[in-house]
Design an enzyme around this catalytic site. Structure first.
Site, mmCIF file in Angstrom:
data_model
loop_
_atom_site.group_PDB
_atom_site.id
_atom_site.type_symbol
_atom_site.label_atom_id
_atom_site.label_comp_id
_atom_site.label_asym_id
_atom_site.label_seq_id
_atom_site.Cartn_x
_atom_site.Cartn_y
_atom_site.Cartn_z
ATOM 1 N N ASN A 239 37.785 49.117 44.282
ATOM 2 C CA ASN A 239 38.965 48.287 44.503
ATOM 3 C C ASN A 239 38.868 47.006 43.677
ATOM 4 O O ASN A 239 37.882 46.272 43.788
ATOM 5 C CB ASN A 239 39.045 47.922 45.995
ATOM 6 C CG ASN A 239 40.244 47.053 46.324
ATOM 7 O OD1 ASN A 239 41.372 47.528 46.343
ATOM 8 N ND2 ASN A 239 40.010 45.774 46.563
ATOM 9 N N GLU A 240 39.866 46.765 42.846
ATOM 10 C CA GLU A 240 40.017 45.501 42.109
ATOM 11 C C GLU A 240 38.712 45.038 41.465
ATOM 12 O O GLU A 240 38.290 43.886 41.626
ATOM 13 C CB GLU A 240 40.550 44.410 43.032
ATOM 14 C CG GLU A 240 41.913 44.745 43.587
ATOM 15 C CD GLU A 240 42.576 43.568 44.281
ATOM 16 O OE1 GLU A 240 41.958 42.510 44.423
ATOM 17 O OE2 GLU A 240 43.745 43.720 44.682
ATOM 18 N N ASN B 123 47.512 47.101 43.693
ATOM 19 C CA ASN B 123 47.646 46.130 44.786
ATOM 20 C C ASN B 123 48.519 45.002 44.260
ATOM 21 O O ASN B 123 48.153 44.350 43.287
ATOM 22 C CB ASN B 123 46.273 45.567 45.173
ATOM 23 C CG ASN B 123 45.301 46.656 45.584
ATOM 24 O OD1 ASN B 123 45.701 47.779 45.886
ATOM 25 N ND2 ASN B 123 44.016 46.331 45.606
ATOM 26 N N TYR C 29 51.132 35.513 46.742
ATOM 27 C CA TYR C 29 50.237 34.572 46.057
ATOM 28 C C TYR C 29 50.973 33.847 44.930
ATOM 29 O O TYR C 29 50.612 32.731 44.574
ATOM 30 C CB TYR C 29 49.002 35.299 45.509
ATOM 31 C CG TYR C 29 48.081 35.769 46.611
ATOM 32 C CD1 TYR C 29 47.496 34.859 47.477
ATOM 33 C CD2 TYR C 29 47.818 37.114 46.797
ATOM 34 C CE1 TYR C 29 46.662 35.282 48.507
ATOM 35 C CE2 TYR C 29 46.973 37.546 47.820
ATOM 36 C CZ TYR C 29 46.406 36.617 48.675
ATOM 37 O OH TYR C 29 45.583 37.036 49.695
ATOM 38 N N TRP D 196 49.592 46.240 53.129
ATOM 39 C CA TRP D 196 48.358 45.498 53.394
ATOM 40 C C TRP D 196 48.700 44.444 54.433
ATOM 41 O O TRP D 196 49.409 43.518 54.141
ATOM 42 C CB TRP D 196 47.812 44.834 52.128
ATOM 43 C CG TRP D 196 46.441 44.285 52.383
ATOM 44 C CD1 TRP D 196 46.135 42.985 52.667
ATOM 45 C CD2 TRP D 196 45.214 45.016 52.399
ATOM 46 N NE1 TRP D 196 44.784 42.879 52.868
ATOM 47 C CE2 TRP D 196 44.196 44.108 52.714
ATOM 48 C CE3 TRP D 196 44.872 46.363 52.201
ATOM 49 C CZ2 TRP D 196 42.860 44.486 52.818
ATOM 50 C CZ3 TRP D 196 43.550 46.733 52.305
ATOM 51 C CH2 TRP D 196 42.548 45.790 52.607
ATOM 52 N N LYS E 163 47.722 39.311 57.187
ATOM 53 C CA LYS E 163 48.769 40.148 56.583
ATOM 54 C C LYS E 163 49.098 41.349 57.457
ATOM 55 O O LYS E 163 49.941 42.174 57.104
ATOM 56 C CB LYS E 163 48.349 40.607 55.182
ATOM 57 C CG LYS E 163 48.259 39.449 54.202
ATOM 58 C CD LYS E 163 48.243 39.856 52.767
ATOM 59 C CE LYS E 163 48.045 38.667 51.870
ATOM 60 N NZ LYS E 163 46.651 38.145 51.879
HETATM 61 C C1 GCB Z 1 43.539 42.481 47.816
HETATM 62 C C2 GCB Z 1 42.267 43.094 48.278
HETATM 63 C C3 GCB Z 1 42.094 42.979 49.765
HETATM 64 C C4 GCB Z 1 42.515 41.599 50.242
HETATM 65 C C5 GCB Z 1 43.969 41.395 49.882
HETATM 66 C C6 GCB Z 1 44.501 40.022 50.295
HETATM 67 O O1 GCB Z 1 44.035 42.800 46.772
HETATM 68 O O2 GCB Z 1 42.113 44.414 47.874
HETATM 69 O O3 GCB Z 1 40.760 43.240 50.074
HETATM 70 O O4 GCB Z 1 42.294 41.417 51.590
HETATM 71 O O5 GCB Z 1 44.127 41.512 48.512
HETATM 72 O O6 GCB Z 1 44.988 39.882 51.397
HETATM 73 O O7 GCB Z 1 44.406 39.099 49.497
#
Ligand code: GCB
Length: 860
Positions: free
Chosen positions: A420-421, A489, A495, A569, A589
């Site tokens: 992931n990322e 994602n 953000y 998410w 979230k």
């Molecule tokens: C993401 C990550 C995740 C974080 C989320 C966030 O991209 O994969 O682990 O919790 O963002 O809420 O910033």
């Protein structure tokens, strides 16, 4: 990943074929462990006195609470667990295994003081053969299992960068398994030894092929039968395969059964999760000596860069969500009931897809996904960054093998994820915009390829994936299309940017990579029920903005037919060290709080994704509010039925049709006190009381009592004492408000200390000159709330505060006097002697003055 594999070598000269016929014993070892919350010498020895240690039951974590206190850290270290195990003569000639379903994150297991094996990685199961270490002398003999557990940062074990709390402990079930010499092999990466495939499925025909790992730990060659029988849901046998096997002493074999076919199979889908059952038995001398039951679901699927996803031959949009496993005050030490409640909530919201982020989850979760009908993406925990050295890669590869082999038989699983990322962080463990380290990039690319190849080799029947953040680097450095499916994602509108940039951003990726199937693996915005607003805006943490965000994404998803699907998410709020926002150390979230109360946004999805008729007043997150007299309030209703009428205190506001995201909106006038809100259609209705603390727009009158203001905020904050800190405003004559200053919010990573009222301190005014209240003459209590927002170390912000000319706070230097991010509450008794009201002056001596909250209460 068992480092001492010698304990899984099957040498046993003493066991004879007399043992066959005795059945396998699977015993829970969850209860009555002794626990010491620190490392200590010799705790593996039987004789050590553990009587003063705490008694705990498994599942257990030592971090159930501490990741959420005001501290930036939680305990990451070593602890010991010990359990006495009484074995009677019935175990005498058995093969004895210990199976741990999950220990966070390194476990060193000892039996009777002797090292039995080590396992690295907190999210997969492992099994140790302890036959040679146990004692069975008398009628019952005491054995001691001692486990040293560490969740300390380890640079060679994923995950490295923790976007969630790293709970330490034996937090999933522990089992003792006693078998005969002939049994399904339990020492193949924690798997159960039987692997079921459905290589070809169509509406007319389904094929089943089975691979079984068998082992004979005895000293003589044996003849046995391996029998697989497939039953339909109604318990009727539909297929059978019988093979005769010769197993030499100490031999381990893999037996591939002949592929058998089922005509007109009942297909599995989220809408109809029909499961067959495969019973696999080892029969020796007419006795069943080992048996395993696996669910089998017949489904076929495909990902396509243009058409998205299809299930059982039909286009199918994956409507999904992500799940972190932790829960308020329990951490990740969860019961089967916890897993059930979570998956039920997800299913009832209308999801057909679940991403298990960011690690393999409990066996029960996969069982439930099979049974309730959820297609699953499961992944290993490489998150944000990898250590580009072989040891890290080896550990990651072990995790791939463990995850795939342990969960191979779940028809719900369609996607395996490797990372992931992984370009998000630099090698200095900082979040960065652009990756610039060529060696790192080269290694990540090479490792990503190896892990992806391993996934495909381990399981050619599922689709491999990796989740990426929005950055050109993945394409630039060749990572974007390593896996068969690309997950993105995306947080446009949270953000940064605007919610409406979602489609254009993903369209661009699709346009540039027209051959790569795409899925949105994350999107979301945070919400805390204590903050609410009529004017939602990005990063305000209100439920209103969270709903606005998700509504906008839902609309856009429908316009992207090439998308395989999406995953919100996150379904549940979860622990995230150092994530600030209006709370501390918790990522909000979730569509559901971390103690599993659905937020209003949950019902947005339910209305859109679950066909069951519903009407829901989307104000349960804001049932107590303060509205200026004469102002209207917005009432929103999610409904998937036509003609929804809203009535407030008996007055009808007319019928509306739900819009494209199943929402109806009314502007209504709320009275002071309780308001009865009823939303109804012909068949459904919903009822809610909204309590309104109506306040006067003008405060220059004798009835003035109290006012509390959430400075710099567009949102109201309801504190624990039921005071509503209302939205801020610029001063106007006859009223209250600030003079000068800019509305700001803390850096969202700031950990706020010394207060229960964290949301109040998230917003603030900076550079204000005055705060004015045009209140009548009298005696007042004035409260000023401050929190230094910056990491200042010296005299960079100093200001004076005066009230009607009198000095209240001279040379206030919050950083030096109290520290950064520490809540400071100051209360004063002040008098208003004339008709000029009350003016609080802020005089900056260095930097800018600030103010987070202000409250004024009339005393007489
Ligand atoms: C993401 C990550 C995740 C974080 C989320 C966030 O991209 O994969 O682990 O919790 O963002 O809420 O910033």
């Amino acid at each position: 990943m068992i480092s001492k594999l010698q304990f899984c070598v099957f040498i046993s000269l003493f066991y004879t074929s007399m043992l066959f016929g005795q059945s396998k014993v699977v015993l829970s070892l969850n209860d009555n462990w002794k626990y010491l919350s620190r490392g200590t010498d010799f705790a593996q020895k039987n004789k050590i006195d553990d009587s003063k240690w705490a008694t705990v039951n498994i599942p257990h974590t030592w971090n159930a609470k501490d990741p959420f206190d005001d501290d930036e850290t939680s305990r990451r270290g070593t602890s010991w667990y010990r359990k006495k195990l009484l074995l009677d003569q019935s175990y005498k000639n058995k093969r004895i295994y210990l199976n741990f379903e999950g220990v966070g994150q390194v476990a060193d297991v000892y039996v009777n003081g002797i090292f039995a094996g080590q396992h690295k990685g907190g999210y997969t199961a492992f099994t140790l053969d302890i036959t040679k270490l146990v004692k069975i002398d008398g009628p019952t003999t005491e054995n001691v299992i001692a486990v040293q557990v560490s969740n300390a940062q380890n640079d060679f074990i994923p995950p490295l960068s923790i976007g969630y709390a790293y709970y330490g402990g034996i937090y999933r079930d522990v089992w003792l398994i006693a078998t005969s010499n002939i049994h399904f092999d339990l020492c193949d990466y924690g798997s159960q030894g039987v692997f079921v495939n459905t290589p070809q499925v169509s509406k007319n025909l389904a094929s089943v092929s089975i691979k079984a790992n068998l082992v004979n730990t005895g000293s003589s060659n044996e003849q046995l039968a391996l029998v697989h029988v497939l039953y339909n849901k109604e318990g009727k046998e539909v297929a059978r395969d019988n093979s005769k096997i010769s197993l030499a002493a100490d031999e381990k074999v893999t037996v591939k059964s002949k592929t058998f076919s089922i005509n007109n199979p009942h297909l599995w889908s989220p809408e109809d999760p029909y499961l067959y059952q495969l019973k696999s038995q080892l029969v020796f001398n007419g006795n069943v000596v080992d048996e395993q039951i696996n669910n089998v679901g017949f489904r076929w699927f495909a990902f396509d860069a243009e058409k998205g996803f299809s299930l059982n031959g039909e286009k199918y949009l994956l409507k999904g969500t992500n799940r972190h496993q932790d829960f308020k005050d329990r951490g990740d030490a969860l019961s089967a009931a916890d897993h059930y409640r979570d998956l039920k909530m997800i299913k009832e919201m209308g999801c057909n897809f679940l991403r298990l982020a960011h690690y393999p989850q409990a066996k029960e979760v996969l069982d439930l996904a099979d049974k309730l009908g959820l297609l699953v993406w499961e992944e290993i925990p490489i998150v944000n960054y990898m250590n580009p050295v072989p040891e890290f890669l080896d550990n990651s590869k072990n995790m791939v093998k463990e995850m795939v082999r342990q969960h191979y038989n779940h028809p719900s699983i369609i996607i395996w994820g490797s990372m992931n990322e992984v370009l998000l962080w630099s090698d200095r463990a900082e979040r960065i915009q652009i990756q610039e380290n060529p060696q790192y990039l080269e290694k990540v690319g090479a490792y990503a390829k190896q892990l992806d190849q391993l996934l495909r080799k381990e399981d050619p029947f599922r689709t491999s994936t990796m989740a990426m953040h929005i950055s050109d680097d993945y394409a630039k450095y060749g990572l974007l299309d390593i896996a068969q499916l690309s997950g993105f994602n995306i947080y446009e509108g949270w953000y940064s940017g605007s919610v409406n940039a979602f489609k254009t951003t993903i369209d661009t990726i699709h346009f540039k990579n027209p051959k790569q199937p795409l899925l949105i693996s994350e999107y979301g915005a945070e919400a805390d029920n204590r903050v609410n607003t009529e004017k939602p805006q990005r990063l305000d943490f209100t439920g209103q903005y969270q709903r606005y965000y998700h509504e906008a994404y839902l609309r856009q998803i429908r316009q992207m037919p090439y998308l395989a699907g999406t995953a919100i998410w996150n379904q549940f709020d979860f622990s995230q060290p150092n994530v600030g926002g209006v709370s501390n150390n918790i990522n909000q979230k979730g569509l559901v709080t971390w103690d599993r109360k659905p937020k209003d946004s949950y019902y947005l999805y339910k209305a859109n994704w679950n066909d069951k008729p519903m009407v829901y007043i989307a104000s349960r997150d804001w049932p107590q509010r303060a509205v200026a007299k004469g102002d209207s309030s917005t009432i929103e209703v999610y409904a998937n039925v036509p003609n929804v009428t809203l009535t407030v205190n008996g007055k009808s506001y007319g019928a509306k049709q739900p819009d494209d995201v199943k929402k109806c909106v009314w502007k209504v006038l709320l009275k002071e006190g309780n308001n009865e809100i009823v939303a109804s259609s012909v068949t459904e209705n919903d009822y809610l009381i909204i309590q309104n603390q109506a306040y006067d727009k003008q405060i220059n009158h004798q009835n003035f009592e109290e006012i509390a203001i959430n400075c710099g905020a567009n949102a109201q904050y309801l504190d624990g004492a039921s005071t509503t800190w209302i939205e801020d405003q610029a001063y106007t004559r006859g009223n209250f408000g600030y003079v000068g200053g800019t509305a700001c919010t803390l850096n969202i990573k700031t950990v706020k200390k010394n207060t229960e009222d964290k949301p109040l301190y998230y917003y603030y005014l900076s550079g204000l000159k005055q705060y004015r209240f045009d209140v009548p003459k009298g005696k007042y209590e004035l409260e000023l709330d401050f929190m230094e927002p910056e990491k200042l170390t010296k005299t960079e912000r100093i200001f004076n505060v005066r009230c009607n000319g009198e000095m209240l706070l001279a040379n206030l230097n919050l950083a030096i006097d109290y520290g950064c991010a520490v809540a400071v509450k100051k209360r004063f008794i002040v008098n208003v002697d004339d008709d000029q009201g009350l003016t609080v002056d802020f005089e900056a001596l260095k930097g800018q003055s600030i103010l987070n909250g202000i409250k004024l209460k009339k005393l007489n």
